[in-house]
Design a protein around this motif. Structure first.
Motif, PDB file in Angstrom:
ATOM      1  N   ILE A 222       0.903  -1.286  -0.051  1.00 20.31           N
ATOM      2  CA  ILE A 222      -0.005   0.021  -0.098  1.00 20.31           C
ATOM      3  C   ILE A 222       0.794   1.281   0.195  1.00 20.31           C
ATOM      4  N   PRO A 223       0.215   2.370  -0.415  1.00 18.38           N
ATOM      5  CA  PRO A 223       1.028   3.539  -0.183  1.00 18.38           C
ATOM      6  C   PRO A 223       1.447   3.822   1.089  1.00 18.38           C
ATOM      7  N   VAL A 224       2.610   4.866   1.333  1.00 17.29           N
ATOM      8  CA  VAL A 224       2.985   5.187   2.629  1.00 17.29           C
ATOM      9  C   VAL A 224       3.115   6.760   2.693  1.00 17.29           C
ATOM     10  N   VAL A 225       2.345   7.407   3.531  1.00 15.77           N
ATOM     11  CA  VAL A 225       2.478   8.618   3.755  1.00 15.77           C
ATOM     12  C   VAL A 225       3.056   9.272   4.896  1.00 15.77           C
ATOM     13  N   ASN A 226       3.820  10.288   4.751  1.00 15.66           N
ATOM     14  CA  ASN A 226       4.708  10.803   5.777  1.00 15.66           C
ATOM     15  C   ASN A 226       4.126  11.888   6.489  1.00 15.66           C
ATOM     16  N   GLU A 227       4.067  11.968   7.847  1.00  9.40           N
ATOM     17  CA  GLU A 227       3.385  13.104   8.605  1.00  9.40           C
ATOM     18  C   GLU A 227       4.379  13.722   9.519  1.00  9.40           C
ATOM     19  N   TYR A 228       4.318  14.974   9.636  1.00 13.73           N
ATOM     20  CA  TYR A 228       5.387  15.898  10.472  1.00 13.73           C
ATOM     21  C   TYR A 228       4.301  16.708  11.617  1.00 13.73           C
ATOM     22  N   GLY A 229       4.281  16.376  12.851  1.00 17.97           N
ATOM     23  CA  GLY A 229       3.658  17.316  13.419  1.00 17.97           C
ATOM     24  C   GLY A 229       4.259  17.473  14.843  1.00 17.97           C
ATOM     25  N   ALA A 230       3.649  18.295  15.744  1.00 16.25           N
ATOM     26  CA  ALA A 230       3.967  18.363  16.991  1.00 16.25           C
ATOM     27  C   ALA A 230       2.713  18.629  18.016  1.00 16.25           C
ATOM     28  N   SER A 231       2.765  17.826  19.076  1.00 13.70           N
ATOM     29  CA  SER A 231       1.444  17.652  19.988  1.00 13.70           C
ATOM     30  C   SER A 231       0.994  19.142  20.086  1.00 13.70           C
ATOM     31  N   GLU A 232       1.896  20.151  20.337  1.00 11.25           N
ATOM     32  CA  GLU A 232       1.354  21.555  20.782  1.00 11.25           C
ATOM     33  C   GLU A 232       0.799  22.274  19.554  1.00 11.25           C
ATOM     34  N   LEU A 233       1.088  21.724  18.440  1.00 10.82           N
ATOM     35  CA  LEU A 233       0.673  22.668  17.027  1.00 10.82           C
ATOM     36  C   LEU A 233      -0.221  21.842  16.430  1.00 10.82           C
ATOM     37  N   GLY A 234      -0.380  20.317  16.385  1.00 10.85           N
ATOM     38  CA  GLY A 234      -0.950  19.593  15.379  1.00 10.85           C
ATOM     39  C   GLY A 234      -0.242  19.121  14.291  1.00 10.85           C
ATOM     40  N   ILE A 235      -0.835  18.768  13.309  1.00 13.34           N
ATOM     41  CA  ILE A 235      -0.078  18.444  11.979  1.00 13.34           C
ATOM     42  C   ILE A 235       0.516  19.458  11.289  1.00 13.34           C
ATOM     43  N   ILE A 236       1.806  19.513  11.046  1.00 14.37           N
ATOM     44  CA  ILE A 236       2.477  20.726  10.415  1.00 14.37           C
ATOM     45  C   ILE A 236       2.697  20.582   9.007  1.00 14.37           C
ATOM     46  N   ALA A 237       2.863  19.370   8.512  1.00 15.08           N
ATOM     47  CA  ALA A 237       3.096  19.041   7.274  1.00 15.08           C
ATOM     48  C   ALA A 237       2.401  17.598   6.962  1.00 15.08           C
ATOM     49  N   PHE A 238       1.824  17.245   5.679  1.00  9.46           N
ATOM     50  CA  PHE A 238       1.305  15.911   5.372  1.00  9.46           C
ATOM     51  C   PHE A 238       1.328  15.657   3.932  1.00  9.46           C
ATOM     52  N   GLN A 239       1.782  14.711   3.524  1.00  8.05           N
ATOM     53  CA  GLN A 239       1.951  14.500   2.108  1.00  8.05           C
ATOM     54  C   GLN A 239       0.575  14.367   1.417  1.00  8.05           C
ATOM     55  N   ASN A 240       0.290  15.183   0.407  1.00  9.43           N
ATOM     56  CA  ASN A 240      -1.171  15.062  -0.221  1.00  9.43           C
ATOM     57  C   ASN A 240      -1.084  13.798  -1.338  1.00  9.43           C
ATOM     58  N   GLN A 241      -1.961  14.026  -2.336  1.00 11.73           N
ATOM     59  CA  GLN A 241      -2.149  12.980  -3.192  1.00 11.73           C
ATOM     60  C   GLN A 241      -1.043  12.904  -4.117  1.00 11.73           C
ATOM     61  N   GLU A 242      -0.398  14.012  -4.458  1.00 12.36           N
ATOM     62  CA  GLU A 242       0.902  14.123  -5.293  1.00 12.36           C
ATOM     63  C   GLU A 242       1.947  13.714  -4.647  1.00 12.36           C
ATOM     64  N   MET A 243       1.751  13.373  -3.305  1.00 13.83           N
ATOM     65  CA  MET A 243       3.073  13.159  -2.370  1.00 13.83           C
ATOM     66  C   MET A 243       4.029  14.275  -2.070  1.00 13.83           C
ATOM     67  N   GLU A 244       3.435  15.397  -2.279  1.00 13.59           N
ATOM     68  CA  GLU A 244       4.200  16.537  -1.849  1.00 13.59           C
ATOM     69  C   GLU A 244       3.752  16.654  -0.264  1.00 13.59           C
ATOM     70  N   TRP A 245       4.780  17.574   0.395  1.00 14.95           N
ATOM     71  CA  TRP A 245       4.752  17.452   2.075  1.00 14.95           C
ATOM     72  C   TRP A 245       3.987  18.827   2.155  1.00 14.95           C
ATOM     73  N   GLN A 246       2.750  18.598   2.047  1.00 15.21           N
ATOM     74  CA  GLN A 246       2.051  20.188   2.120  1.00 15.21           C
ATOM     75  C   GLN A 246       1.860  20.722   3.543  1.00 15.21           C
ATOM     76  N   VAL A 247       2.536  21.804   3.815  1.00 10.37           N
ATOM     77  CA  VAL A 247       2.195  22.518   5.056  1.00 10.37           C
ATOM     78  C   VAL A 247       1.007  23.148   5.537  1.00 10.37           C
ATOM     79  N   ASP A 248       0.494  23.095   6.498  1.00  6.08           N
ATOM     80  CA  ASP A 248      -0.601  23.662   6.967  1.00  6.08           C
ATOM     81  C   ASP A 248      -0.557  25.145   7.030  1.00  6.08           C
ATOM     82  N   ALA A 249      -1.268  25.837   6.002  1.00  6.87           N
ATOM     83  CA  ALA A 249      -1.046  27.500   5.958  1.00  6.87           C
ATOM     84  C   ALA A 249      -2.454  27.965   6.595  1.00  6.87           C
ATOM     85  N   THR A 250      -3.574  27.109   6.928  1.00  9.66           N
ATOM     86  CA  THR A 250      -4.858  27.726   7.386  1.00  9.66           C
ATOM     87  C   THR A 250      -4.913  28.148   8.659  1.00  9.66           C
TER      88      THR A 250
END
Length: 436
Positions: free
Chosen positions: A246-274
């Protein structure tokens, strides 16, 4: 089906509907409108905390600010005081979400989010997981995380797992016997996705490789694996994709902030800008352009209970030159501040450098399952490893020669074979640690 997960959040006072509306509104903004939203949000959160948070007011030293770059960089050291001294006016322990960081940076602390901010965090997580067709209310998770061992803490986490539609595997026992039992669960249960600590999941994949098993054939309902909390190396990603099917998705986060960056469908590590504003700064705290490496500094745009403004999370990385304000892309995560090696020549290098060098050699034949590197002195290191066979003298010689090429001569290494590697209380494996 009853949306138990959503209902649980609402019962606990988190305004999910309002947060969803806010999140959707911001995502529909044009580029120019989003730039205005982000600029206003930054200004508003700073002004709010200058007026309502005595700790932040004292840190800035004024009730106003001249420019974004003039604001001080916050660090974990700023939060080493009781939580009640850090809360803004109108907030108490009873009306906020309270949690604590894992302490992987060496500076654990208790933090707070107001309930709207925490609801925004969850709405964002829902959106990210939905990118990969995961619904928290209906998708069944195979969870590789730590868990409290005391009765109360353990019971509480098990209840949360039930409400969160997930089954948790203990990562405190990563023996072949334990993995055999885990495989049986995948035969019996219709898991939709895997989520958990990178090192534990990679070790499970190595067990599957040894047994010549592909998890997707055992559990056909699996669709994706999401790894978090620890570095994911490209060789490990390939192993996971091969043994899980199956595909593997990489998540980067911190408990005090939530998910900072998450790989999208194109496997780009997209940062939360909202809900976050992420910038890269140099050692003098000057913002760096896209494509330049530096310290990762993050502002929580909605947390009124507790200030995280220009907060240096302790990591180094860089944003891609393809980034925009609305869609920043994390190109590289280099490591934590305290993961940098100091060498006798005065040179500094990320601890991951050692990891890449040794990984390519000692894992080449599949003998070594896991290893960690510790710097004991300026020129002395130890490598602890778990393996089926002891490393040969030729392998050790090759590692030392490679290190000399990539780093410098005169470094002393000792190798120690272990039955089990020390993990943090949360179950994370710290791959490099400097002990002086």
């Amino acid at each position: 089906m009853l949306n138990i997960f959503d209902l649980t959040l609402r019962i606990n006072g988190f305004p999910i509907k309002e947060a969803t509306k806010e999140c959707n509104k911001n995502q529909e903004l044009s580029d120019s409108e989003f730039e205005e939203f982000q600029s206003n949000s930054k200004k508003q959160i700073v002004e709010y905390h200058l007026k309502n948070n005595s700790m932040y007011n004292k840190l800035v030293g004024d009730i106003s600010f001249s420019s974004w770059e003039s604001l001080p960089i916050m660090t974990k050291a700023d939060f080493q005081k009781p939580l009640k001294e850090r809360l803004s006016k109108g907030f108490t322990i009873k009306n906020v979400y309270v949690n604590k960081t894992s302490g992987s940076s060496g500076h654990p602390f208790v933090f707070a989010k107001d309930k709207f901010c925490h609801a925004m965090t969850w709405v964002h997580i829902f959106k990210l997981f939905n990118w990969h067709s995961i619904n928290f209310n209906t998708s069944y998770q195979a969870r590789f995380y730590g868990i409290p061992l005391d009765f109360v803490g353990n019971t509480k986490e098990r209840l949360k797992d039930y409400l969160g539609n997930r089954y948790r595997f203990s990562i405190y026992d990563l023996s072949d016997k334990a993995f055999e039992k885990i495989v049986l669960h995948f035969y019996k249960k219709k898991f939709n996705y895997i989520n958990g600590y990178t090192s534990s999941i990679v070790l499970f994949a190595k067990f599957l490789e040894k047994k010549q098993l592909v998890l997707k054939t055992i559990c056909p309902t699996l669709t994706v694996c999401i790894v978090t909390a620890e570095m994911l190396f490209e060789t490990d990603r390939l192993l996971l994709e091969k043994q899980f099917g199956i595909p593997v998705v990489n998540e980067y986060g911190a408990s005090e902030l939530g998910i900072i960056a998450f790989q999208n469908q194109e496997m780009e590590w997209q940062v939360d800008a909202t809900s976050l504003f992420v910038e890269i700064v140099d050692e003098e705290n000057n913002p760096l352009p896209y494509g330049k490496e530096g310290r990762i500094v993050i502002t929580s745009l909605f947390n009124k209970a507790h200030p995280f403004i220009r907060y240096a999370i302790g990591d180094y990385g860089k944003l891609s030159e393809k980034s925009t304000l609305k869609k920043p892309l994390l190109e590289q995560l280099i490591g934590r501040t305290n993961d940098f090696v100091s060498l006798p020549s005065g040179k500094q290098t990320p601890g991951l450098t050692f990891y890449y060098i040794t990984k390519s050699i000692i894992e080449d034949d599949g003998n070594v399952k896991e290893f960690i590197i510790r710097q004991i002195k300026i020129n002395a290191f130890e490598i602890q490893y778990i393996s089926e066979r002891v490393l040969t003298s030729n392998q050790i010689t090759q590692i030392n020669k490679t290190i000399e090429v990539y780093l410098e001569k005169g470094l002393n290494f000792t190798f120690e074979r272990k039955e089990i590697l020390e993990r943090s209380k949360s179950g994370k494996l710290k791959q490099f640690e400097r002990l002086f």
